[in-house]
Design a protein around this motif. Structure first.
Motif, mmCIF file in Angstrom:
data_model
loop_
_atom_site.group_PDB
_atom_site.id
_atom_site.type_symbol
_atom_site.label_atom_id
_atom_site.label_comp_id
_atom_site.label_asym_id
_atom_site.label_seq_id
_atom_site.Cartn_x
_atom_site.Cartn_y
_atom_site.Cartn_z
ATOM 1 N N LYS A 1 0.820 -1.220 0.000
ATOM 2 C CA LYS A 1 0.000 0.000 0.000
ATOM 3 C C LYS A 1 0.852 1.267 0.000
ATOM 4 C CE LYS A 1 -3.436 -2.492 2.671
ATOM 5 N NZ LYS A 1 -4.005 -2.706 3.983
ATOM 6 N N GLN A 2 2.045 1.197 0.551
ATOM 7 C CA GLN A 2 2.906 2.384 0.639
ATOM 8 C C GLN A 2 4.027 2.396 -0.408
ATOM 9 O OE1 GLN A 2 3.560 0.707 4.163
ATOM 10 N NE2 GLN A 2 1.753 1.532 5.139
ATOM 11 N N MET A 3 3.988 1.454 -1.358
ATOM 12 C CA MET A 3 5.054 1.366 -2.349
ATOM 13 C C MET A 3 4.512 1.628 -3.755
ATOM 14 S SD MET A 3 6.866 -2.152 -1.017
ATOM 15 C CE MET A 3 8.453 -1.938 -1.756
ATOM 16 N N THR A 4 5.422 2.065 -4.599
ATOM 17 C CA THR A 4 5.052 2.190 -6.005
ATOM 18 C C THR A 4 4.985 0.775 -6.584
ATOM 19 O OG1 THR A 4 7.324 2.270 -6.825
ATOM 20 C CG2 THR A 4 6.318 4.388 -6.195
ATOM 21 N N ALA A 5 4.301 0.646 -7.688
ATOM 22 C CA ALA A 5 4.160 -0.659 -8.331
ATOM 23 C C ALA A 5 5.529 -1.214 -8.718
ATOM 24 C CB ALA A 5 3.260 -0.558 -9.552
ATOM 25 N N GLN A 6 6.404 -0.341 -9.208
ATOM 26 C CA GLN A 6 7.734 -0.774 -9.628
ATOM 27 C C GLN A 6 8.558 -1.260 -8.431
ATOM 28 O OE1 GLN A 6 9.929 2.327 -11.607
ATOM 29 N NE2 GLN A 6 11.544 0.926 -12.285
ATOM 30 N N ASP A 7 8.521 -0.507 -7.320
ATOM 31 C CA ASP A 7 9.256 -0.908 -6.114
ATOM 32 C C ASP A 7 8.702 -2.222 -5.560
ATOM 33 O OD1 ASP A 7 10.892 1.286 -6.288
ATOM 34 O OD2 ASP A 7 9.792 2.459 -4.778
ATOM 35 N N PHE A 8 7.370 -2.352 -5.558
ATOM 36 C CA PHE A 8 6.763 -3.574 -5.044
ATOM 37 C C PHE A 8 7.161 -4.771 -5.918
ATOM 38 C CE2 PHE A 8 3.432 -6.795 -4.923
ATOM 39 C CZ PHE A 8 3.498 -7.126 -3.574
ATOM 40 N N ARG A 9 7.154 -4.583 -7.228
ATOM 41 C CA ARG A 9 7.528 -5.663 -8.149
ATOM 42 C C ARG A 9 8.943 -6.136 -7.862
ATOM 43 N NH1 ARG A 9 6.020 -9.706 -9.531
ATOM 44 N NH2 ARG A 9 4.027 -8.714 -9.544
ATOM 45 N N ALA A 10 9.873 -5.232 -7.603
ATOM 46 C CA ALA A 10 11.263 -5.599 -7.316
ATOM 47 C C ALA A 10 11.347 -6.412 -6.013
ATOM 48 C CB ALA A 10 12.132 -4.353 -7.222
ATOM 49 N N VAL A 11 10.621 -5.970 -4.995
ATOM 50 C CA VAL A 11 10.623 -6.672 -3.707
ATOM 51 C C VAL A 11 9.952 -8.042 -3.851
ATOM 52 C CG1 VAL A 11 9.728 -6.598 -1.339
ATOM 53 C CG2 VAL A 11 10.729 -4.543 -2.357
ATOM 54 N N ALA A 12 8.833 -8.088 -4.562
ATOM 55 C CA ALA A 12 8.111 -9.346 -4.769
ATOM 56 C C ALA A 12 8.953 -10.333 -5.571
ATOM 57 C CB ALA A 12 6.780 -9.084 -5.462
ATOM 58 N N ASP A 13 9.643 -9.855 -6.593
ATOM 59 C CA ASP A 13 10.503 -10.735 -7.384
ATOM 60 C C ASP A 13 11.647 -11.299 -6.539
ATOM 61 O OD1 ASP A 13 8.929 -10.389 -9.619
ATOM 62 O OD2 ASP A 13 10.279 -8.931 -10.580
ATOM 63 N N ALA A 14 12.240 -10.456 -5.711
ATOM 64 C CA ALA A 14 13.319 -10.915 -4.823
ATOM 65 C C ALA A 14 12.786 -11.971 -3.843
ATOM 66 C CB ALA A 14 13.918 -9.737 -4.068
ATOM 67 N N PHE A 15 11.574 -11.757 -3.346
ATOM 68 C CA PHE A 15 10.942 -12.724 -2.446
ATOM 69 C C PHE A 15 10.736 -14.053 -3.174
ATOM 70 C CE2 PHE A 15 7.065 -14.692 -0.713
ATOM 71 C CZ PHE A 15 7.469 -14.889 0.596
ATOM 72 N N ASP A 16 10.240 -14.008 -4.399
ATOM 73 C CA ASP A 16 10.016 -15.223 -5.187
ATOM 74 C C ASP A 16 11.319 -15.986 -5.435
ATOM 75 O OD1 ASP A 16 7.284 -14.832 -5.318
ATOM 76 O OD2 ASP A 16 7.332 -13.922 -7.319
ATOM 77 N N VAL A 17 12.378 -15.268 -5.725
ATOM 78 C CA VAL A 17 13.683 -15.900 -5.954
ATOM 79 C C VAL A 17 14.142 -16.599 -4.672
ATOM 80 C CG1 VAL A 17 16.144 -15.425 -6.348
ATOM 81 C CG2 VAL A 17 14.418 -14.402 -7.843
ATOM 82 N N ARG A 18 13.966 -15.921 -3.551
ATOM 83 C CA ARG A 18 14.359 -16.499 -2.262
ATOM 84 C C ARG A 18 13.537 -17.756 -1.961
ATOM 85 N NH1 ARG A 18 14.117 -15.905 3.216
ATOM 86 N NH2 ARG A 18 12.426 -14.416 3.357
ATOM 87 N N VAL A 19 12.246 -17.705 -2.234
ATOM 88 C CA VAL A 19 11.378 -18.870 -2.014
ATOM 89 C C VAL A 19 11.842 -20.036 -2.888
ATOM 90 C CG1 VAL A 19 9.039 -19.775 -2.356
ATOM 91 C CG2 VAL A 19 9.372 -17.571 -1.216
ATOM 92 N N GLN A 20 12.167 -19.769 -4.131
ATOM 93 C CA GLN A 20 12.640 -20.827 -5.030
ATOM 94 C C GLN A 20 13.963 -21.414 -4.542
ATOM 95 O OE1 GLN A 20 10.856 -22.173 -7.486
ATOM 96 N NE2 GLN A 20 9.248 -20.741 -6.915
ATOM 97 N N ASP A 21 14.854 -20.551 -4.058
ATOM 98 C CA ASP A 21 16.136 -21.029 -3.517
ATOM 99 C C ASP A 21 15.903 -21.931 -2.299
ATOM 100 O OD1 ASP A 21 17.591 -19.691 -5.444
ATOM 101 O OD2 ASP A 21 18.100 -17.984 -4.138
ATOM 102 N N ILE A 22 15.016 -21.509 -1.423
ATOM 103 C CA ILE A 22 14.693 -22.306 -0.230
ATOM 104 C C ILE A 22 14.099 -23.649 -0.651
ATOM 105 C CG2 ILE A 22 13.147 -22.452 1.767
ATOM 106 C CD1 ILE A 22 13.574 -19.372 2.089
ATOM 107 N N ARG A 23 13.215 -23.628 -1.619
ATOM 108 C CA ARG A 23 12.594 -24.872 -2.102
ATOM 109 C C ARG A 23 13.653 -25.826 -2.656
ATOM 110 N NH1 ARG A 23 8.264 -23.198 -5.378
ATOM 111 N NH2 ARG A 23 7.011 -23.235 -3.500
ATOM 112 N N ARG A 24 14.607 -25.286 -3.424
ATOM 113 C CA ARG A 24 15.683 -26.131 -3.972
ATOM 114 C C ARG A 24 16.531 -26.732 -2.846
ATOM 115 N NH1 ARG A 24 15.599 -22.632 -8.163
ATOM 116 N NH2 ARG A 24 16.980 -21.124 -7.206
ATOM 117 N N ILE A 25 16.847 -25.922 -1.853
ATOM 118 C CA ILE A 25 17.650 -26.398 -0.715
ATOM 119 C C ILE A 25 16.912 -27.517 0.021
ATOM 120 C CG2 ILE A 25 18.534 -25.754 1.571
ATOM 121 C CD1 ILE A 25 19.169 -22.941 0.278
#
Length: 185
Positions: free
Chosen positions: A85-109
Protein backbone atom coordinates in the motif's frame (compact mmCIF):
# COMPACT_ATOMS: atom_id res chain seq x y z
CA UNK A 1 -5.78 -72.40 -21.16
CA UNK A 2 -7.23 -72.34 -17.63
CA UNK A 3 -7.00 -76.14 -17.36
CA UNK A 4 -3.33 -76.01 -18.44
CA UNK A 5 -2.60 -73.35 -15.83
CA UNK A 6 -4.33 -75.44 -13.18
CA UNK A 7 -2.28 -78.48 -14.14
CA UNK A 8 0.90 -76.37 -13.98
CA UNK A 9 -0.01 -75.23 -10.44
CA UNK A 10 -0.70 -78.80 -9.32
CA UNK A 11 2.59 -80.04 -10.80
CA UNK A 12 4.50 -77.13 -9.26
CA UNK A 13 2.90 -77.65 -5.85
CA UNK A 14 3.58 -81.41 -6.04
CA UNK A 15 7.20 -80.74 -6.96
CA UNK A 16 7.66 -78.30 -4.11
CA UNK A 17 6.05 -80.60 -1.56
CA UNK A 18 7.98 -83.64 -2.75
CA UNK A 19 11.36 -81.88 -2.75
CA UNK A 20 10.98 -80.18 0.61
CA UNK A 21 11.87 -81.94 3.83
CA UNK A 22 12.15 -80.29 7.21
CA UNK A 23 14.50 -82.06 9.56
CA UNK A 24 12.93 -82.30 13.00
CA UNK A 25 16.26 -82.34 14.82
CA UNK A 26 18.18 -79.47 13.23
CA UNK A 27 15.46 -77.16 11.87
CA UNK A 28 17.14 -77.19 8.47
CA UNK A 29 15.04 -77.10 5.34
CA UNK A 30 16.27 -79.36 2.59
CA UNK A 31 14.93 -78.18 -0.75
CA UNK A 32 16.11 -77.33 -4.24
CA UNK A 33 14.18 -74.06 -4.01
CA UNK A 34 13.90 -71.66 -1.08
CA UNK A 35 11.89 -68.48 -0.71
CA UNK A 36 12.48 -65.30 1.21
CA UNK A 37 10.37 -62.20 1.80
CA UNK A 38 12.96 -59.52 1.11
CA UNK A 39 10.81 -56.64 2.37
CA UNK A 40 10.25 -58.40 5.68
CA UNK A 41 13.91 -59.44 5.81
CA UNK A 42 14.88 -55.78 5.70
CA UNK A 43 12.06 -54.39 7.83
CA UNK A 44 12.38 -56.89 10.67
CA UNK A 45 16.16 -57.14 10.84
CA UNK A 46 18.12 -55.02 13.31
CA UNK A 47 19.73 -53.38 10.29
CA UNK A 48 16.39 -52.43 8.72
CA UNK A 49 14.95 -51.27 12.03
CA UNK A 50 17.96 -48.96 12.56
CA UNK A 51 17.69 -47.58 9.04
CA UNK A 52 13.96 -47.05 9.50
CA UNK A 53 14.54 -45.09 12.72
CA UNK A 54 17.29 -42.97 11.15
CA UNK A 55 15.25 -42.18 8.03
CA UNK A 56 12.18 -41.38 10.10
CA UNK A 57 14.20 -39.06 12.36
CA UNK A 58 15.77 -37.27 9.38
CA UNK A 59 12.37 -36.88 7.72
CA UNK A 60 10.86 -35.54 10.97
CA UNK A 61 13.62 -32.96 11.27
CA UNK A 62 13.13 -31.90 7.65
CA UNK A 63 9.36 -31.72 8.09
CA UNK A 64 9.71 -29.53 11.20
CA UNK A 65 12.18 -27.33 9.34
CA UNK A 66 9.78 -27.04 6.40
CA UNK A 67 6.92 -26.05 8.69
CA UNK A 68 9.06 -23.37 10.35
CA UNK A 69 10.18 -22.01 6.97
CA UNK A 70 6.60 -22.06 5.70
CA UNK A 71 5.41 -20.06 8.73
CA UNK A 72 8.23 -17.54 8.29
CA UNK A 73 7.55 -17.13 4.57
CA UNK A 74 3.82 -16.77 5.15
CA UNK A 75 4.47 -14.01 7.70
CA UNK A 76 6.91 -12.32 5.32
CA UNK A 77 4.42 -12.52 2.45
CA UNK A 78 1.72 -11.00 4.64
CA UNK A 79 4.08 -8.16 5.63
CA UNK A 80 4.88 -7.54 1.96
CA UNK A 81 1.18 -7.37 1.16
CA UNK A 82 0.78 -4.71 3.87
CA UNK A 83 3.81 -2.74 2.62
CA UNK A 84 2.42 -2.78 -0.90
CA UNK A 85 0.00 0.00 0.00
CA UNK A 86 2.91 2.38 0.64
CA UNK A 87 5.05 1.37 -2.35
CA UNK A 88 5.05 2.19 -6.00
CA UNK A 89 4.16 -0.66 -8.33
CA UNK A 90 7.73 -0.77 -9.63
CA UNK A 91 9.26 -0.91 -6.11
CA UNK A 92 6.76 -3.57 -5.04
CA UNK A 93 7.53 -5.66 -8.15
CA UNK A 94 11.26 -5.60 -7.32
CA UNK A 95 10.62 -6.67 -3.71
CA UNK A 96 8.11 -9.35 -4.77
CA UNK A 97 10.50 -10.74 -7.38
CA UNK A 98 13.32 -10.92 -4.82
CA UNK A 99 10.94 -12.72 -2.45
CA UNK A 100 10.02 -15.22 -5.19
CA UNK A 101 13.68 -15.90 -5.95
CA UNK A 102 14.36 -16.50 -2.26
CA UNK A 103 11.38 -18.87 -2.01
CA UNK A 104 12.64 -20.83 -5.03
CA UNK A 105 16.14 -21.03 -3.52
CA UNK A 106 14.69 -22.31 -0.23
CA UNK A 107 12.59 -24.87 -2.10
CA UNK A 108 15.68 -26.13 -3.97
CA UNK A 109 17.65 -26.40 -0.71
CA UNK A 110 14.85 -28.31 1.01
CA UNK A 111 14.37 -30.59 -2.02
CA UNK A 112 18.11 -31.32 -1.95
CA UNK A 113 17.85 -32.28 1.73
CA UNK A 114 14.94 -34.61 0.95
CA UNK A 115 16.96 -36.09 -1.89
CA UNK A 116 19.88 -36.76 0.47
CA UNK A 117 17.56 -38.65 2.80
CA UNK A 118 16.41 -40.81 -0.12
CA UNK A 119 20.01 -41.25 -1.20
CA UNK A 120 20.90 -42.41 2.32
CA UNK A 121 18.02 -44.92 2.22
CA UNK A 122 19.26 -46.23 -1.14
CA UNK A 123 22.86 -46.50 0.11
CA UNK A 124 21.73 -48.38 3.20
CA UNK A 125 19.67 -50.78 1.10
CA UNK A 126 22.69 -51.50 -1.10
CA UNK A 127 24.80 -52.12 2.02
CA UNK A 128 22.05 -54.40 3.33
CA UNK A 129 21.89 -56.43 0.13
CA UNK A 130 25.69 -56.78 0.11
CA UNK A 131 25.73 -57.88 3.75
CA UNK A 132 22.80 -60.25 3.27
CA UNK A 133 24.05 -62.03 0.17
CA UNK A 134 26.66 -64.24 1.93
CA UNK A 135 24.14 -65.17 4.63
CA UNK A 136 21.54 -66.16 2.06
CA UNK A 137 24.15 -68.16 0.15
CA UNK A 138 25.05 -69.97 3.38
CA UNK A 139 21.37 -70.76 4.04
CA UNK A 140 21.02 -71.95 0.46
CA UNK A 141 24.04 -74.24 0.84
CA UNK A 142 22.74 -75.56 4.18
CA UNK A 143 19.49 -76.55 2.46
CA UNK A 144 21.17 -77.98 -0.62
CA UNK A 145 19.19 -75.46 -2.64
CA UNK A 146 19.97 -74.19 -6.11
CA UNK A 147 18.00 -70.97 -5.89
CA UNK A 148 16.32 -68.57 -3.49
CA UNK A 149 13.27 -66.86 -4.93
CA UNK A 150 11.34 -63.83 -3.80
CA UNK A 151 8.27 -65.23 -2.05
CA UNK A 152 5.94 -62.66 -3.67
CA UNK A 153 6.76 -64.02 -7.10
CA UNK A 154 5.97 -67.64 -6.21
CA UNK A 155 2.43 -68.69 -7.01
CA UNK A 156 2.29 -71.63 -4.59
CA UNK A 157 4.78 -73.05 -2.12
CA UNK A 158 5.21 -75.02 1.04
CA UNK A 159 5.84 -72.65 3.97
CA UNK A 160 8.74 -74.87 5.01
CA UNK A 161 10.89 -73.48 2.20
CA UNK A 162 10.52 -69.88 3.44
CA UNK A 163 13.80 -69.00 5.14
CA UNK A 164 12.98 -65.38 6.02
CA UNK A 165 12.94 -65.91 9.79
CA UNK A 166 16.21 -67.85 9.76
CA UNK A 167 17.79 -65.25 7.49
CA UNK A 168 16.75 -62.45 9.86
CA UNK A 169 18.19 -64.34 12.86
CA UNK A 170 21.50 -65.04 11.10
CA UNK A 171 21.72 -61.53 9.75
CA UNK A 172 21.15 -60.07 13.21
CA UNK A 173 23.92 -62.29 14.61
CA UNK A 174 26.32 -61.51 11.78
CA UNK A 175 25.93 -57.74 11.40
CA UNK A 176 23.50 -56.53 14.06
CA UNK A 177 22.17 -53.11 13.11
CA UNK A 178 24.80 -52.73 10.40
CA UNK A 179 25.95 -49.33 11.61
CA UNK A 180 29.55 -50.50 11.25
CA UNK A 181 28.97 -51.22 7.56
CA UNK A 182 28.17 -47.61 6.74
CA UNK A 183 30.49 -46.04 4.23
CA UNK A 184 30.56 -42.33 4.85
CA UNK A 185 31.08 -40.47 1.55
Amino acid sequence: MTRQLHILFVVLASFLVSTTVVSQTSDVTVSAILTVESDRLFAESEFGLRVGREIEAAQSILLAENRKIEAELTAEEKALTEKRKQMTAQDFRAVADAFDVRVQDIRRIQDTKAGKIEQLRDQEQVAFVNATRPILVELMQDAGASVIMERRTVLASNDAIDITDRAIARLNLAIGDGAGLRQIP
